[in-house]
Design an enzyme around this catalytic site. Structure first.
Site, mmCIF file in Angstrom:
data_model
loop_
_atom_site.group_PDB
_atom_site.id
_atom_site.type_symbol
_atom_site.label_atom_id
_atom_site.label_comp_id
_atom_site.label_asym_id
_atom_site.label_seq_id
_atom_site.Cartn_x
_atom_site.Cartn_y
_atom_site.Cartn_z
ATOM 1 N N LYS A 152 18.771 34.023 -23.667
ATOM 2 C CA LYS A 152 19.745 33.052 -24.196
ATOM 3 C C LYS A 152 19.189 31.628 -24.162
ATOM 4 C CE LYS A 152 22.840 34.221 -21.066
ATOM 5 N NZ LYS A 152 22.071 35.236 -20.332
ATOM 6 N N ARG A 160 31.975 33.714 -19.350
ATOM 7 C CA ARG A 160 31.455 34.836 -18.572
ATOM 8 C C ARG A 160 32.553 35.775 -18.109
ATOM 9 N NH1 ARG A 160 26.294 32.333 -16.862
ATOM 10 N NH2 ARG A 160 25.027 33.847 -15.775
ATOM 11 N N ARG A 178 9.993 34.612 -14.639
ATOM 12 C CA ARG A 178 10.436 33.376 -15.322
ATOM 13 C C ARG A 178 10.080 32.129 -14.521
ATOM 14 N NH1 ARG A 178 16.586 33.007 -17.151
ATOM 15 N NH2 ARG A 178 17.058 33.525 -14.993
ATOM 16 N N ARG A 193 13.465 29.440 -10.282
ATOM 17 C CA ARG A 193 14.827 29.407 -9.769
ATOM 18 C C ARG A 193 14.941 30.224 -8.488
ATOM 19 N NH1 ARG A 193 18.693 30.763 -14.828
ATOM 20 N NH2 ARG A 193 19.850 31.716 -13.125
ATOM 21 N N ARG A 199 23.638 39.847 -9.980
ATOM 22 C CA ARG A 199 23.985 39.141 -11.223
ATOM 23 C C ARG A 199 24.230 40.141 -12.355
ATOM 24 N NH1 ARG A 199 18.950 35.346 -11.186
ATOM 25 N NH2 ARG A 199 19.604 34.723 -13.274
HETATM 26 P P1 ADP Z 1 18.564 33.892 -20.081
HETATM 27 O O1 ADP Z 1 18.789 32.445 -20.447
HETATM 28 O O2 ADP Z 1 19.332 34.833 -20.978
HETATM 29 O O3 ADP Z 1 18.809 34.181 -18.623
HETATM 30 P P2 ADP Z 1 15.741 33.280 -20.600
HETATM 31 O O4 ADP Z 1 15.804 32.696 -21.978
HETATM 32 O O5 ADP Z 1 15.541 32.340 -19.470
HETATM 33 O O6 ADP Z 1 17.024 34.224 -20.352
HETATM 34 O O7 ADP Z 1 14.590 34.390 -20.590
HETATM 35 C C1 ADP Z 1 14.218 35.057 -19.392
HETATM 36 C C2 ADP Z 1 12.696 35.160 -19.332
HETATM 37 O O8 ADP Z 1 12.257 36.094 -20.322
HETATM 38 C C3 ADP Z 1 11.977 33.851 -19.593
HETATM 39 O O9 ADP Z 1 10.870 33.747 -18.713
HETATM 40 C C4 ADP Z 1 11.500 33.968 -21.056
HETATM 41 O O10 ADP Z 1 10.263 33.309 -21.241
HETATM 42 C C5 ADP Z 1 11.345 35.470 -21.237
HETATM 43 N N1 ADP Z 1 11.776 35.918 -22.567
HETATM 44 C C6 ADP Z 1 12.810 35.439 -23.315
HETATM 45 N N2 ADP Z 1 12.920 36.104 -24.487
HETATM 46 C C7 ADP Z 1 11.941 37.051 -24.475
HETATM 47 C C8 ADP Z 1 11.525 38.077 -25.409
HETATM 48 N N3 ADP Z 1 12.162 38.251 -26.581
HETATM 49 N N4 ADP Z 1 10.472 38.853 -25.043
HETATM 50 C C9 ADP Z 1 9.842 38.676 -23.849
HETATM 51 N N5 ADP Z 1 10.176 37.737 -22.939
HETATM 52 C C10 ADP Z 1 11.211 36.927 -23.241
HETATM 53 P P1 AMP Z 2 22.612 31.263 -15.464
HETATM 54 O O1 AMP Z 2 21.731 30.043 -15.405
HETATM 55 O O2 AMP Z 2 23.434 31.334 -16.723
HETATM 56 O O3 AMP Z 2 21.850 32.529 -15.178
HETATM 57 O O4 AMP Z 2 23.679 31.076 -14.285
HETATM 58 C C1 AMP Z 2 23.283 31.004 -12.932
HETATM 59 C C2 AMP Z 2 24.485 31.210 -12.025
HETATM 60 O O5 AMP Z 2 25.445 30.156 -12.215
HETATM 61 C C3 AMP Z 2 25.296 32.499 -12.241
HETATM 62 O O6 AMP Z 2 24.708 33.592 -11.548
HETATM 63 C C4 AMP Z 2 26.661 32.103 -11.685
HETATM 64 O O7 AMP Z 2 26.670 32.127 -10.270
HETATM 65 C C5 AMP Z 2 26.782 30.636 -12.100
HETATM 66 N N1 AMP Z 2 27.429 30.468 -13.425
HETATM 67 C C6 AMP Z 2 26.847 29.982 -14.565
HETATM 68 N N2 AMP Z 2 27.715 29.962 -15.580
HETATM 69 C C7 AMP Z 2 28.888 30.439 -15.091
HETATM 70 C C8 AMP Z 2 30.179 30.686 -15.660
HETATM 71 N N3 AMP Z 2 30.428 30.427 -16.947
HETATM 72 N N4 AMP Z 2 31.139 31.199 -14.854
HETATM 73 C C9 AMP Z 2 30.902 31.457 -13.555
HETATM 74 N N5 AMP Z 2 29.727 31.264 -12.961
HETATM 75 C C10 AMP Z 2 28.716 30.757 -13.706
#
Ligand code: ADP
Ligand code: AMP
Length: 217
Positions: free
Chosen positions: A13, A88, A127, A161, A172
């Protein structure tokens, strides 16, 4: 254009939202980033968020709804926004609809990134991001063009992170299955839900999303 990117942790995302932000000129609103900023500031909210995030659980709905309502009221959201990490829960989705209705606005697209669960742990544990500009990378799937140097700002400092460890990832994912996945039928019934293959490579996923946003899919 008001868009939601939906999908489990690690689905891509944030990666896609940043590209859409650049190409469509509308801001990425990532609630996780907002909470991490609160943690870094040491505020009371940040202290609460740190405990919840470390446990891989979700923050209370009312607090998150207020956070997003404040954010979408800001001038840079006038032409739309890309929600990443919100809503969420069904309560958050309903509150979002209500706040948009109040403004005479509505959602244009809800895009689900579909990714196999086995890939998510791998994506999340590999990541990392630029410590200066926040650009996202992955140990194997998205390395900087020059090793150790951010493609966008040239910084040589990177961070990971704290919640990107295998144990927290499992909680999660459980939270996603139990609390977030039930939103999908809510948007399906509204005729807004579109799915893209999040297993494809990053450019291909961007292409699929753009075809939807440009009305070509
Ligand atoms: P989210 O925001 O949904 O938690 P991220 O965009 O941070 O996910 O992506 C998670 C990890 O996977 C990052 O390190 C990113 O570089 C990698 N990633 C994202 N999209 C792809 C893809 N289509 N194929 C392989 N790796 C990906
Ligand atoms: P994310 O960066 O989207 O993976 O979010 C990291 C963490 O933040 C999640 O595991 C939750 O603990 C909290 N969080 C982020 N967005 C929300 C939301 N919309 N509602 C509740 N908790 C959230």
């Amino acid at each position: 254009m008001n868009i939601i990117l939906l999908g489990p942790p690690g689905a891509g995302k944030g990666t896609q939202a940043k590209r859409l932000e650049r190409d469509y000129g509308i801001p990425q609103l990532a609630t996780g980033d907002m909470l991490r900023a609160a943690v870094a500031s040491g505020s009371e909210l940040g202290q609460q968020a740190k405990k919840v995030m470390d446990a891989g659980e979700l923050m209370p709905d009312d607090l998150m709804v207020r956070m997003i309502e404040d954010r979408i009221s800001q001038p840079d959201c006038q032409n739309g926004f890309i929600l990443d990490g919100f809503p969420r829960t069904t309560a958050q989705a309903e509150a979002l609809d209500q706040m948009l209705r109040k403004r005479g606005a509505s959602l244009d697209h809800v895009i689900e990134l579909k990714v196999e669960e086995e890939s998510l742990v791998d994506r999340i544990t590999g990541r990392y991001s630029c410590a200066k500009c926040g650009a996202g990378y992955h140990d194997r799937y998205q390395a900087p063009k020059v090793e150790g140097v951010c493609d966008y700002c040239g910084s040589t400092e990177f961070k990971r992170r704290e919640d990107d460890n295998e144990e927290t990832v499992r909680s999660r994912m459980q939270a996603y299955r139990d609390q977030t996945a039930p939103i999908l039928p809510y948007y399906h019934e509204q005729g807004k839900l579109k799915q893209v293959d999040g297993m494809a490579d990053i450019d291909e996923v961007t292409g699929q999303i753009k075809r939807i946003l440009d009305g070509k899919a």
